[in-house]
Design a protein around this motif. Structure first.
Motif, PDB file in Angstrom:
ATOM      1  N   HIS A 100       0.704  -1.166  -0.044  1.00 38.52           N
ATOM      2  CA  HIS A 100       0.143  -0.119   0.053  1.00 38.52           C
ATOM      3  C   HIS A 100       1.012   1.383  -0.177  1.00 38.52           C
ATOM      4  O   HIS A 100       2.112   1.036  -0.445  1.00 38.52           O
ATOM      5  N   GLY A 101       0.489   2.388   0.435  1.00 39.20           N
ATOM      6  CA  GLY A 101       1.093   3.626   0.517  1.00 39.20           C
ATOM      7  C   GLY A 101       0.426   4.865  -0.294  1.00 39.20           C
ATOM      8  O   GLY A 101      -0.394   4.532  -1.150  1.00 39.20           O
ATOM      9  N   GLY A 102       0.672   5.881   0.330  1.00 38.75           N
ATOM     10  CA  GLY A 102       0.109   7.199  -0.268  1.00 38.75           C
ATOM     11  C   GLY A 102      -1.289   7.274  -0.127  1.00 38.75           C
ATOM     12  O   GLY A 102      -2.065   7.068   1.076  1.00 38.75           O
ATOM     13  N   GLY A 153      -4.404   0.895   2.906  1.00 32.02           N
ATOM     14  CA  GLY A 153      -4.529  -0.567   3.157  1.00 32.02           C
ATOM     15  C   GLY A 153      -5.592  -0.623   4.039  1.00 32.02           C
ATOM     16  O   GLY A 153      -6.793   0.219   4.182  1.00 32.02           O
ATOM     17  N   SER A 154      -5.397  -1.873   4.835  1.00 29.55           N
ATOM     18  CA  SER A 154      -6.477  -1.913   5.953  1.00 29.55           C
ATOM     19  C   SER A 154      -6.400  -0.945   7.130  1.00 29.55           C
ATOM     20  O   SER A 154      -5.328  -0.468   7.301  1.00 29.55           O
ATOM     21  N   PHE A 172      -5.465   2.951  13.027  1.00 25.55           N
ATOM     22  CA  PHE A 172      -4.066   2.932  12.438  1.00 25.55           C
ATOM     23  C   PHE A 172      -4.054   2.293  11.020  1.00 25.55           C
ATOM     24  O   PHE A 172      -4.938   1.210  10.733  1.00 25.55           O
ATOM     25  N   TYR A 173      -3.287   2.897  10.030  1.00 21.02           N
ATOM     26  CA  TYR A 173      -3.341   2.244   8.666  1.00 21.02           C
ATOM     27  C   TYR A 173      -2.382   1.231   8.431  1.00 21.02           C
ATOM     28  O   TYR A 173      -1.290   1.215   9.201  1.00 21.02           O
ATOM     29  N   GLU A 174      -2.584   0.249   7.905  1.00 23.70           N
ATOM     30  CA  GLU A 174      -1.595  -0.859   7.172  1.00 23.70           C
ATOM     31  C   GLU A 174      -0.413  -0.421   6.820  1.00 23.70           C
ATOM     32  O   GLU A 174       0.723  -0.824   7.038  1.00 23.70           O
ATOM     33  N   LYS A 175      -0.351   0.758   5.953  1.00 20.05           N
ATOM     34  CA  LYS A 175       0.818   1.365   5.300  1.00 20.05           C
ATOM     35  C   LYS A 175       1.509   1.776   6.239  1.00 20.05           C
ATOM     36  O   LYS A 175       2.883   1.883   6.091  1.00 20.05           O
ATOM     37  N   ILE A 193       5.214  -7.112   2.104  1.00 18.34           N
ATOM     38  CA  ILE A 193       4.672  -7.153   3.547  1.00 18.34           C
ATOM     39  C   ILE A 193       3.580  -6.475   3.635  1.00 18.34           C
ATOM     40  O   ILE A 193       3.343  -5.521   3.110  1.00 18.34           O
ATOM     41  N   HIS A 194       2.598  -7.345   4.301  1.00 23.96           N
ATOM     42  CA  HIS A 194       1.202  -6.748   4.486  1.00 23.96           C
ATOM     43  C   HIS A 194       0.558  -7.145   5.819  1.00 23.96           C
ATOM     44  O   HIS A 194       1.394  -7.933   6.622  1.00 23.96           O
ATOM     45  N   ALA A 195      -0.464  -6.449   6.268  1.00 22.80           N
ATOM     46  CA  ALA A 195      -1.055  -6.968   7.360  1.00 22.80           C
ATOM     47  C   ALA A 195      -2.467  -7.322   7.167  1.00 22.80           C
ATOM     48  O   ALA A 195      -3.165  -6.470   6.217  1.00 22.80           O
TER      49      ALA A 195
END
Length: 436
Positions: free
Chosen positions: A160-162, A166-167, A173-176, A228-230
């Motif tokens: 993700h990013g920007g 993401g989740s 709190f953001y996954e990114k 890498i992800h959550a």
């Protein structure tokens, strides 16, 4: 009497039209925020809108500008404070009155802008997005020619990013904001290891399309891609880490797609493609090479995934104890072994708290590094420094002694004894000795 009724009806219709008109006038759109997301080869500008925007845009030169006209939008010369900056944008200004607004982006150079609207996606509402490709991005250094003992290149993709957060966890709190710190720590560990080199797919908080992530890794001749992800779910109960690899079905589809792209055969086949004149023969060769490459990539990815799960099991709960296969876009490269690591469930309140912790992020990065290092120690690329080190091993045969091996490899007995942690000169048949 009928005439009076007629006038009453007309007056009612007029009042209704005036009422509708007043509602329409009051229902104009409004720019509520302006965000700039720069990346190495693109700048994204996002205008947060109260409702879906009605827009038209065009460019001007001398000086270079992008002009956006918004209809049914509250006009004015003041925009909300701009968040972020980019070397491509000098300033963002606005004008207008009533129900119209003109926004002007003053640019440092010409850019082929792509302007489009996005519907609400939590945590954002309606948005007007401007993508400005950088026509003169900083050119990466040309790849170093393969040498006898090269570094193993690991591409690290922080998910993700920007504009794509993401989740989102229960606390917001953001996954990114989990994936990037872990990726950076993993990169530092890899770069500190002789014989390994990290390549970050994204280095900061900006968006990269999923298809481009594998292209970036390929451009740097990566030996492995780690994304890498959550994880997240609709209920808070699920928890734990998992590792995903490419499914066979997606693998077959991607090989077929790349075979159709004959202009990319030279990229996949190297110099061999330049001497193949018959396009039909080139296709057969491409099919063979891609099949072999895909088979190697999938076997390698599965081996790496098992090593990662073994390490993560020491520091975290595992949601799945075996590698999982899926048709995920970031895993689709048939020529690069790729894994996707879900470091935990951000939708689980306890795991969200854990994943936000710098200490736990460091443990995750260390686990990933240990797994990758162990894998490449076992199965190093043939032309790598890891392979060179591994070749300096000797399996003891009958009749061999420590002094004989010292003479053969032109090293001292003391060095042989020290590097192999021997307490005497006694060795046994079948024993593997490291040669300093």
């Amino acid at each position: 009497m009928m005439q009076n009724n007629y006038y009453i009806k007309v007056r009612g219709y007029l009042l209704l039209l005036l009422t509708i008109g007043s509602f329409s006038a009051a229902a104009v759109n409004q720019v509520q925020g302006v965000r700039v997301w720069p990346s190495p080869d693109n700048t994204r500008v996002v205008f947060d809108m109260a409702t879906a925007p009605e827009h038209k845009s065009f460019t001007l030169d001398k000086p270079d500008r992008l002009v956006i006209d918004l209809s049914n939008t509250k006009g004015g010369s003041s925009l909300p404070q701009v968040s972020g900056e980019s070397a491509l944008i000098k300033s963002i200004r606005s004008s207008g009155d009533g129900n119209k607004m003109r926004i002007v982006l003053d640019l440092t150079r010409a850019a082929n802008a792509n302007v489009f609207a996005l519907p609400p996606t939590p945590p954002y509402g309606h948005r007007l997005v401007v993508d400005l490709p950088d026509n003169n991005p900083t050119q990466p250094a040309p790849p170093v020619a393969i040498r006898a003992a090269r570094d193993i290149v690991v591409a690290i993709d922080a998910g993700h990013g920007g504009e794509d957060p993401g989740s989102i966890g229960p606390s917001g709190f953001y996954e990114k904001n989990i994936t990037l710190p872990i990726a950076k720590q993993l990169a530092r560990l890899i770069d500190a290891q002789p014989g390994m080199k990290a390549m970050m797919v994204r280095t900061n908080d900006y968006y990269i399309h999923v298809n481009k992530r594998t292209e970036i890794a390929r451009g740097q001749q990566a030996d492995l891609l780690v994304s890498i992800h959550a994880d997240a779910f609709t209920s808070p109960q699920p928890r734990g880490a998992s590792v995903w690899v490419l499914s066979l079905r997606r693998a077959t589809t991607e090989v077929g797609r790349m075979l159709e792209q004959t202009e990319r055969h030279s990229e996949l086949l190297g110099g061999v493609a330049e001497i193949i004149k018959d396009s039909a023969n080139e296709r057969y060769l491409a099919q063979t090479v891609l099949d072999l490459s895909m088979n190697h990539s999938m076997v390698t990815a599965y081996q790496v995934a098992n090593e990662v799960l073994q390490e993560l099991d020491k520091i975290a709960y595992l949601h799945k104890k075996e590698p999982q296969a899926a048709s995920l876009g970031v895993l689709k490269a048939p020529d690069i072994p790729s894994i996707l690591v879900e470091v935990g469930f951000i939708s689980n309140p306890q795991e969200e708290k854990l994943l936000k912790s710098g200490g736990h992020q460091a443990k995750v990065a260390q686990s990933l590094f240990s797994a990758l290092k162990r894998h490449f120690e076992k199965s190093p690329p043939a032309d790598s420094l890891f392979a060179q080190h591994r070749s300096r091993e000797h399996r003891v045969s009958a009749g061999e002694s420590l002094s004989l091996l010292a003479q053969r490899y032109n090293v001292s007995v003391d060095d042989l004894r020290s590097v192999n942690q021997l307490t005497s000169d006694s060795i046994r048949v079948g024993q593997t000795l490291r040669i300093p």
